[in-house]
Design a protein around this motif. Structure first.
Motif, PDB file in Angstrom:
ATOM      1  N   PHE A  59      10.771   2.433  16.280  1.00  0.00           N
ATOM      2  CA  PHE A  59       9.888   1.483  16.967  1.00  0.00           C
ATOM      3  C   PHE A  59       8.444   1.642  16.497  1.00  0.00           C
ATOM      4  O   PHE A  59       7.722   0.652  16.342  1.00  0.00           O
ATOM      5  CB  PHE A  59       9.974   1.696  18.477  1.00  0.00           C
ATOM      6  N   LEU A  60       8.022   2.894  16.270  1.00  0.00           N
ATOM      7  CA  LEU A  60       6.669   3.141  15.776  1.00  0.00           C
ATOM      8  C   LEU A  60       6.468   2.502  14.401  1.00  0.00           C
ATOM      9  O   LEU A  60       5.452   1.830  14.159  1.00  0.00           O
ATOM     10  CB  LEU A  60       6.420   4.647  15.700  1.00  0.00           C
ATOM     11  N   GLN A  61       7.430   2.698  13.498  1.00  0.00           N
ATOM     12  CA  GLN A  61       7.292   2.146  12.156  1.00  0.00           C
ATOM     13  C   GLN A  61       7.395   0.617  12.166  1.00  0.00           C
ATOM     14  O   GLN A  61       6.663  -0.064  11.436  1.00  0.00           O
ATOM     15  CB  GLN A  61       8.358   2.742  11.229  1.00  0.00           C
ATOM     16  N   THR A  62       8.290   0.080  12.987  1.00  0.00           N
ATOM     17  CA  THR A  62       8.409  -1.377  13.093  1.00  0.00           C
ATOM     18  C   THR A  62       7.117  -1.983  13.616  1.00  0.00           C
ATOM     19  O   THR A  62       6.656  -3.029  13.141  1.00  0.00           O
ATOM     20  CB  THR A  62       9.578  -1.761  14.023  1.00  0.00           C
ATOM     21  N   ARG A  63       6.521  -1.323  14.603  1.00  0.00           N
ATOM     22  CA  ARG A  63       5.234  -1.781  15.149  1.00  0.00           C
ATOM     23  C   ARG A  63       4.174  -1.830  14.063  1.00  0.00           C
ATOM     24  O   ARG A  63       3.428  -2.810  13.943  1.00  0.00           O
ATOM     25  CB  ARG A  63       4.820  -0.851  16.281  1.00  0.00           C
ATOM     26  N   TRP A  64       4.086  -0.764  13.260  1.00  0.00           N
ATOM     27  CA  TRP A  64       3.079  -0.711  12.197  1.00  0.00           C
ATOM     28  C   TRP A  64       3.336  -1.782  11.149  1.00  0.00           C
ATOM     29  O   TRP A  64       2.403  -2.459  10.689  1.00  0.00           O
ATOM     30  CB  TRP A  64       3.087   0.671  11.539  1.00  0.00           C
ATOM     31  N   SER A 108       0.825  -1.202   0.000  1.00  0.00           N
ATOM     32  CA  SER A 108       0.000   0.000   0.000  1.00  0.00           C
ATOM     33  C   SER A 108       0.864   1.258   0.000  1.00  0.00           C
ATOM     34  O   SER A 108       2.043   1.213   0.388  1.00  0.00           O
ATOM     35  CB  SER A 108      -0.908   0.003   1.240  1.00  0.00           C
ATOM     36  N   PRO A 109       0.301   2.401  -0.399  1.00  0.00           N
ATOM     37  CA  PRO A 109       1.061   3.662  -0.341  1.00  0.00           C
ATOM     38  C   PRO A 109       1.560   3.974   1.062  1.00  0.00           C
ATOM     39  O   PRO A 109       2.650   4.532   1.222  1.00  0.00           O
ATOM     40  CB  PRO A 109       0.042   4.702  -0.825  1.00  0.00           C
ATOM     41  N   GLU A 110       0.758   3.638   2.085  1.00  0.00           N
ATOM     42  CA  GLU A 110       1.210   3.905   3.446  1.00  0.00           C
ATOM     43  C   GLU A 110       2.405   3.039   3.808  1.00  0.00           C
ATOM     44  O   GLU A 110       3.304   3.494   4.525  1.00  0.00           O
ATOM     45  CB  GLU A 110       0.086   3.672   4.457  1.00  0.00           C
ATOM     46  N   TRP A 111       2.437   1.795   3.317  1.00  0.00           N
ATOM     47  CA  TRP A 111       3.594   0.922   3.556  1.00  0.00           C
ATOM     48  C   TRP A 111       4.843   1.546   2.953  1.00  0.00           C
ATOM     49  O   TRP A 111       5.902   1.575   3.586  1.00  0.00           O
ATOM     50  CB  TRP A 111       3.338  -0.451   2.949  1.00  0.00           C
ATOM     51  N   HIS A 112       4.722   2.047   1.729  1.00  0.00           N
ATOM     52  CA  HIS A 112       5.860   2.699   1.061  1.00  0.00           C
ATOM     53  C   HIS A 112       6.320   3.917   1.868  1.00  0.00           C
ATOM     54  O   HIS A 112       7.521   4.123   2.071  1.00  0.00           O
ATOM     55  CB  HIS A 112       5.462   3.128  -0.353  1.00  0.00           C
ATOM     56  N   SER A 113       5.353   4.713   2.321  1.00  0.00           N
ATOM     57  CA  SER A 113       5.698   5.901   3.095  1.00  0.00           C
ATOM     58  C   SER A 113       6.346   5.533   4.424  1.00  0.00           C
ATOM     59  O   SER A 113       7.301   6.189   4.865  1.00  0.00           O
ATOM     60  CB  SER A 113       4.432   6.734   3.352  1.00  0.00           C
ATOM     61  N   ARG A 114       5.854   4.480   5.065  1.00  0.00           N
ATOM     62  CA  ARG A 114       6.419   4.051   6.347  1.00  0.00           C
ATOM     63  C   ARG A 114       7.863   3.581   6.193  1.00  0.00           C
ATOM     64  O   ARG A 114       8.685   3.794   7.091  1.00  0.00           O
ATOM     65  CB  ARG A 114       5.570   2.921   6.929  1.00  0.00           C
ATOM     66  N   MET A 115       8.175   2.949   5.090  1.00  0.00           N
ATOM     67  CA  MET A 115       9.548   2.500   4.863  1.00  0.00           C
ATOM     68  C   MET A 115      10.491   3.688   4.718  1.00  0.00           C
ATOM     69  O   MET A 115      11.606   3.687   5.252  1.00  0.00           O
ATOM     70  CB  MET A 115       9.613   1.608   3.613  1.00  0.00           C
ATOM     71  N   VAL A 116      10.032   4.717   4.014  1.00  0.00           N
ATOM     72  CA  VAL A 116      10.839   5.934   3.870  1.00  0.00           C
ATOM     73  C   VAL A 116      10.995   6.606   5.232  1.00  0.00           C
ATOM     74  O   VAL A 116      12.085   7.076   5.597  1.00  0.00           O
ATOM     75  CB  VAL A 116      10.186   6.898   2.861  1.00  0.00           C
ATOM     76  N   THR A 117       9.921   6.641   5.996  1.00  0.00           N
ATOM     77  CA  THR A 117       9.961   7.234   7.338  1.00  0.00           C
ATOM     78  C   THR A 117      10.908   6.462   8.251  1.00  0.00           C
ATOM     79  O   THR A 117      11.631   7.055   9.058  1.00  0.00           O
ATOM     80  CB  THR A 117       8.553   7.264   7.951  1.00  0.00           C
ATOM     81  N   LEU A 118      10.893   5.137   8.134  1.00  0.00           N
ATOM     82  CA  LEU A 118      11.795   4.302   8.931  1.00  0.00           C
ATOM     83  C   LEU A 118      13.255   4.628   8.610  1.00  0.00           C
ATOM     84  O   LEU A 118      14.104   4.697   9.520  1.00  0.00           O
ATOM     85  CB  LEU A 118      11.518   2.830   8.662  1.00  0.00           C
ATOM     86  N   LEU A 119      13.546   4.840   7.325  1.00  0.00           N
ATOM     87  CA  LEU A 119      14.904   5.207   6.914  1.00  0.00           C
ATOM     88  C   LEU A 119      15.313   6.536   7.543  1.00  0.00           C
ATOM     89  O   LEU A 119      16.400   6.642   8.140  1.00  0.00           O
ATOM     90  CB  LEU A 119      14.988   5.295   5.391  1.00  0.00           C
ATOM     91  N   HIS A 120      14.448   7.535   7.429  1.00  0.00           N
ATOM     92  CA  HIS A 120      14.786   8.840   7.993  1.00  0.00           C
ATOM     93  C   HIS A 120      14.908   8.775   9.509  1.00  0.00           C
ATOM     94  O   HIS A 120      15.864   9.299  10.088  1.00  0.00           O
ATOM     95  CB  HIS A 120      13.735   9.884   7.621  1.00  0.00           C
ATOM     96  N   GLY A 121      13.953   8.132  10.168  1.00  0.00           N
ATOM     97  CA  GLY A 121      13.968   8.073  11.620  1.00  0.00           C
ATOM     98  C   GLY A 121      15.205   7.387  12.173  1.00  0.00           C
ATOM     99  O   GLY A 121      15.793   7.852  13.163  1.00  0.00           O
ATOM    100  N   SER A 122      15.624   6.301  11.530  1.00  0.00           N
ATOM    101  CA  SER A 122      16.787   5.552  12.006  1.00  0.00           C
ATOM    102  C   SER A 122      18.072   6.350  11.843  1.00  0.00           C
ATOM    103  O   SER A 122      18.864   6.492  12.783  1.00  0.00           O
ATOM    104  CB  SER A 122      16.896   4.217  11.256  1.00  0.00           C
ATOM    105  N   ILE A 123      18.273   6.907  10.642  1.00  0.00           N
ATOM    106  CA  ILE A 123      19.504   7.653  10.382  1.00  0.00           C
ATOM    107  C   ILE A 123      19.516   8.965  11.155  1.00  0.00           C
ATOM    108  O   ILE A 123      20.551   9.363  11.709  1.00  0.00           O
ATOM    109  CB  ILE A 123      19.666   7.901   8.873  1.00  0.00           C
ATOM    110  N   ALA A 124      18.372   9.650  11.205  1.00  0.00           N
ATOM    111  CA  ALA A 124      18.294  10.925  11.936  1.00  0.00           C
ATOM    112  C   ALA A 124      18.608  10.728  13.409  1.00  0.00           C
ATOM    113  O   ALA A 124      19.276  11.569  14.028  1.00  0.00           O
ATOM    114  CB  ALA A 124      16.910  11.536  11.766  1.00  0.00           C
TER     115      ALA A 124
END
Length: 247
Positions: free
Chosen positions: A142-147, A35-51
């Motif tokens: 953790f939020l993105q992994t949970r989702w 889903s589009p939200e899955w794609h967005s969550r993966m990008v968010t996970l990348l930013h959150g982890s590196i940030a």
């Protein structure tokens, strides 16, 4: 000279936004059935982890003092600001297009975007930004992994509940308690500008609203589970008492 610096900063922001847009397109092409939200969550996970990792490193939490908070911004800190500006701009646009987030989340993204813009205009706020970004994003993985676990059908597994509890505890501890202390200290400091204090208070208010929503969710979800656990514990105590009385 000022117009040249402004155009350069604008170009760098555009490049950052394009990077995150390309990242989303790449993830979409790599997993077209998601889903589009899955794609967005993966990008968010990348930013959150590196940030989180870069922010903690640049912040130097164990050595933060007035001297560091007023030091001239480094190239690495400026790059982190630009990199995050592009992400927040992309994520805000995604939320507006799909309208899948609450007004609180939209306010959070908009406030973060404005905050990065203000920090980019300063010559000495690199350490403050890095610390703020690290505190904002440290719970995000953790939020993105949970989702993602719930999306993939692991919402009733032990690993899901462990990730969820870790996320809740970290979020409530950092946003409700630690950030309360930090905002109090920043408001009473005499070396931070008024706009930095306004940024801190704005992000803090949004965080408190999120804390309230999470507490409401935890109370709703785990109330029955707590009652079940209490019933199980009482049953165990009764059985132990009976075994002690009856040989």
């Amino acid at each position: 000279m000022a117009s040249h610096e402004l155009s350069t900063a604008s170009l760098l922001k555009l490049c950052s936004f394009a990077f995150w847009g390309w990242s989303y397109i790449w993830v979409t092409n790599a997993a077209p059935k998601k889903s589009p939200e899955w794609h967005s969550r993966m990008v968010t996970l990348l930013h959150g982890s590196i940030a989180t990792l870069v922010g903690v490193h640049q912040c130097g939490i164990t050595s933060v003092d007035q001297c560091r908070l007023t030091m001239k911004i480094s190239y690495g800190e400026y790059a982190l600001m630009l990199w995050s500006w592009g992400y927040f701009a992309f994520d805000l646009l995604w939320c507006l297009v799909y309208m899948s987030n609450s007004l609180v989340i939209l306010a959070h993204h908009l406030t973060a975007l404005i905050a990065v813009n203000i920090y980019l205009s300063k010559a000495y706020a690199g350490c403050t930004f890095a610390c703020t970004l690290a505190l904002m994003e440290i719970t995000n993985p953790f939020l993105q992994t949970r989702w993602l676990l719930r999306y993939e059908g692991y919402g009733q597994t032990l690993i899901f509940y462990l990730v969820e509890i870790i996320y809740f505890v970290m979020f409530l501890t950092i946003r409700a308690f630690f950030c309360t202390y930090l905002v109090f200290e920043m408001l009473n400091s005499d070396f931070l500008d008024m706009d930095e204090k306004i940024i801190s208070v704005s992000l803090y208010i949004v965080s408190l609203i999120l804390v309230y929503e999470i507490l409401s969710y935890v109370t709703y979800k785990y109330k029955n589970k707590i009652e079940e656990f209490k019933g199980f514990a009482n049953e165990v105590r009764v059985n132990v008492a009976i075994n002690e009385i009856v040989p």
